[in-house]
Scaffold this motif. Structure first.
Motif, PDB file in Angstrom:
ATOM      1  N   THR A 237      19.635  21.379  39.622  1.00 44.61           N
ATOM      2  CA  THR A 237      20.163  22.310  39.124  1.00 44.61           C
ATOM      3  C   THR A 237      19.341  23.542  39.081  1.00 44.61           C
ATOM      4  O   THR A 237      19.737  24.730  38.751  1.00 44.61           O
ATOM      5  CB  THR A 237      20.729  22.050  37.478  1.00 44.61           C
ATOM      6  N   LYS A 240      19.360  26.258  36.159  1.00 44.67           N
ATOM      7  CA  LYS A 240      20.663  27.149  35.956  1.00 44.67           C
ATOM      8  C   LYS A 240      21.484  26.529  35.239  1.00 44.67           C
ATOM      9  O   LYS A 240      21.364  25.342  34.992  1.00 44.67           O
ATOM     10  CB  LYS A 240      21.203  27.306  37.399  1.00 44.67           C
ATOM     11  N   LYS A 241      22.447  27.256  34.573  1.00 40.74           N
ATOM     12  CA  LYS A 241      23.522  26.889  33.544  1.00 40.74           C
ATOM     13  C   LYS A 241      24.333  25.849  34.129  1.00 40.74           C
ATOM     14  O   LYS A 241      24.608  26.069  35.239  1.00 40.74           O
ATOM     15  CB  LYS A 241      24.247  28.060  32.861  1.00 40.74           C
ATOM     16  N   ARG A 276      27.849  36.640  40.173  1.00 42.25           N
ATOM     17  CA  ARG A 276      26.870  36.035  39.581  1.00 42.25           C
ATOM     18  C   ARG A 276      26.497  34.591  40.315  1.00 42.25           C
ATOM     19  O   ARG A 276      27.539  33.767  40.596  1.00 42.25           O
ATOM     20  CB  ARG A 276      26.778  35.751  38.195  1.00 42.25           C
ATOM     21  N   GLN A 277      25.496  34.164  40.561  1.00 43.63           N
ATOM     22  CA  GLN A 277      25.063  33.011  41.089  1.00 43.63           C
ATOM     23  C   GLN A 277      23.907  32.246  40.229  1.00 43.63           C
ATOM     24  O   GLN A 277      23.365  31.486  40.670  1.00 43.63           O
ATOM     25  CB  GLN A 277      24.686  33.080  42.416  1.00 43.63           C
ATOM     26  N   ASP A 278      24.128  32.490  38.695  1.00 43.06           N
ATOM     27  CA  ASP A 278      23.019  31.716  37.968  1.00 43.06           C
ATOM     28  C   ASP A 278      23.485  30.658  37.257  1.00 43.06           C
ATOM     29  O   ASP A 278      23.152  30.293  36.207  1.00 43.06           O
ATOM     30  CB  ASP A 278      22.636  32.693  36.964  1.00 43.06           C
ATOM     31  N   PHE A 279      24.445  29.799  37.747  1.00 38.29           N
ATOM     32  CA  PHE A 279      25.077  28.737  37.285  1.00 38.29           C
ATOM     33  C   PHE A 279      25.270  27.672  38.477  1.00 38.29           C
ATOM     34  O   PHE A 279      25.506  28.189  39.556  1.00 38.29           O
ATOM     35  CB  PHE A 279      26.337  28.989  36.353  1.00 38.29           C
TER      36      PHE A 279
END
Length: 431
Positions: A237, A240-241, A276-279
């Motif tokens: 991961t 990331k969230k 967004r791409q933070d998950f």
């Protein structure tokens, strides 16, 4: 004086792999049975439950080993093998009369006496079991629990194969009718009054009560055996969230997407990925109707940890580590159980992505959960709500939500009063 309680328990299994073998630990009805049985034995250590299971060679796991691992002993829970069709539709019509009669005759002939109760989890089959016992001149009390309501106001299958009339008949024929949750009972009552005479509807509704189907605090919090983990979550991961989608994924023209997880994976996530791409998204995908490899191709945020569905240790681990848990049921009024398990496993750290309907609304309203963090009833703002949730850390609301859910849905809380209601408690006067 202790009352003899000997229950025949029929399951409603629906999770099978591509080899048409049942995956018991991925099936909510098996998990419900095991966790209920554990808590029932705590209330009445003398209780006997005979549970009808598929032939062992139809299962990916050994049911005996699963019961032993759960601490259930043969003097309380006994397995009776019968052939069960692996198709979720066909199981509702499949009744191997002679085989069932044989295993029941063998079991009750061994100085155990006859069954006091028959607990049916598939209302479509109640008429068959009641007829079998009638032919054998036995009259146990019949309890039907409906987990999956198909009704005029909430169709979940095509009209040609509707379960509605069969469900109503089961409620009529049962001594007690239990519902998954209060909102499901309410839908049944409303539709029954529309479709049937006042006399029939009123008589059926009077038999109804709720045994909220939920989860076991002790089971989901059981320490994870890390030796059974087949992945390194942190590496996969990259910090990331984690958005956790534990339930089955339908769609793509292969299976009915009643969970709306197909919509989530193939429409909602790609849309948010543009912002967004933070998950990352991790999916339980227990029945693998759409493979994990296909998910990796079609959902840009999806991270494939393993080739198959997670085992129970991996499932508990992921439920505890998630930041957001997804449950978007609309017609299934109880809304799934996996999201409640994730709340418990994470100790209230996980945030729910739920629509503001049915049981989800009950959870939300009881803790005044913020309106802007509830998905609309038609799922139209799911992208925006998920976007907001990703910006939120743990809040007092998520902890309050867990505290409410525990008392409302955990079997450790709901089983003792239900045992008294059903007459299964240990110290009772003989009738």
């Amino acid at each position: 004086m202790s009352k003899r309680v000997h229950i025949l328990w029929q399951l409603q299994l629906s999770v099978a792999n591509l080899d048409k073998k049942f995956i018991l630990t991925a099936d909510s009805n098996w998990q419900i049975f095991v966790t209920k049985a554990i808590n029932m034995v705590k209330v009445n250590p003398d209780i006997m439950i005979d549970v009808l299971i598929p032939d062992i060679d139809q299962c990916t796991e050994n049911p005996l080993a699963l019961l032993a691992d759960a601490g259930l002993k043969p003097e309380n829970v006994w397995l009776l093998e019968i052939p069960i069709n692996q198709n979720p539709l066909a199981t509702r019509y499949d009744f191997p009369w002679d085989r069932i009669k044989k295993v029941l005759g063998w079991r009750t002939a061994d100085n155990l006496g006859m069954y006091t109760h028959v607990y049916i989890n598939d209302p479509m089959l109640l008429r068959h079991y009641k007829a079998l016992f009638y032919v054998e001149k036995q009259k146990p009390k019949f309890i039907v629990q409906t987990h999956f309501l198909d009704s005029p106001s909430g169709r979940i299958v095509d009209d040609d194969i509707s379960y509605w009339n069969g469900t109503f008949e089961a409620v009529e024929k049962a001594d007690i009718s239990l519902w998954h949750c209060e909102s499901m009972r309410r839908v049944f009552a409303q539709d029954a009054r529309k479709d049937f005479s006042d006399t029939r509807a009123t008589a059926a509704i009077k038999k109804c009560d709720v045994w909220k189907d939920g989860y076991s605090i002790n089971e989901i919090r059981k320490p994870v055996n890390v030796a059974n983990l087949r992945f390194d979550l942190l590496t996969a991961t990259q910090g990331k969230k984690i958005v956790w989608v534990p339930n089955r994924i339908g769609g793509l023209g292969r299976s009915f997407d009643y969970t709306n997880n197909g919509k989530f994976m193939f429409e909602i996530v790609p849309e948010l990925w543009k912002r967004r791409q933070d998950f990352v998204v991790i999916a339980g995908n227990p029945n693998q109707k759409i493979s994990n490899n296909e998910l990796a191709e079609l959902c840009p945020a999806y991270v494939k940890l393993i080739e198959t569905a997670p085992n129970r240790d991996e499932y508990r681990y992921l439920s505890a580590k998630a930041d957001i848990v997804v449950a978007l049921y609309l017609n299934d009024t109880n809304g799934g159980l996996a999201s409640l398990e994730s709340m418990e496993a994470s100790d209230g750290k996980v945030l729910p992505l739920f629509p503001n309907v049915n049981e989800y609304k009950t959870y939300f309203d009881n803790v005044n959960f913020p309106k802007h963090l509830r998905v609309a009833e038609d799922l139209s703002d799911t992208v925006d709500v998920l976007d907001r949730l990703l910006n939120v850390g743990q809040t007092p609301y998520s902890v309050e939500l867990l505290n409410f859910v525990r008392g409302y849905a955990a079997y450790e809380y709901t089983t003792p009063p239900m045992m008294d209601y059903l007459g299964w408690g240990r110290e009772l006067k003989d009738e």
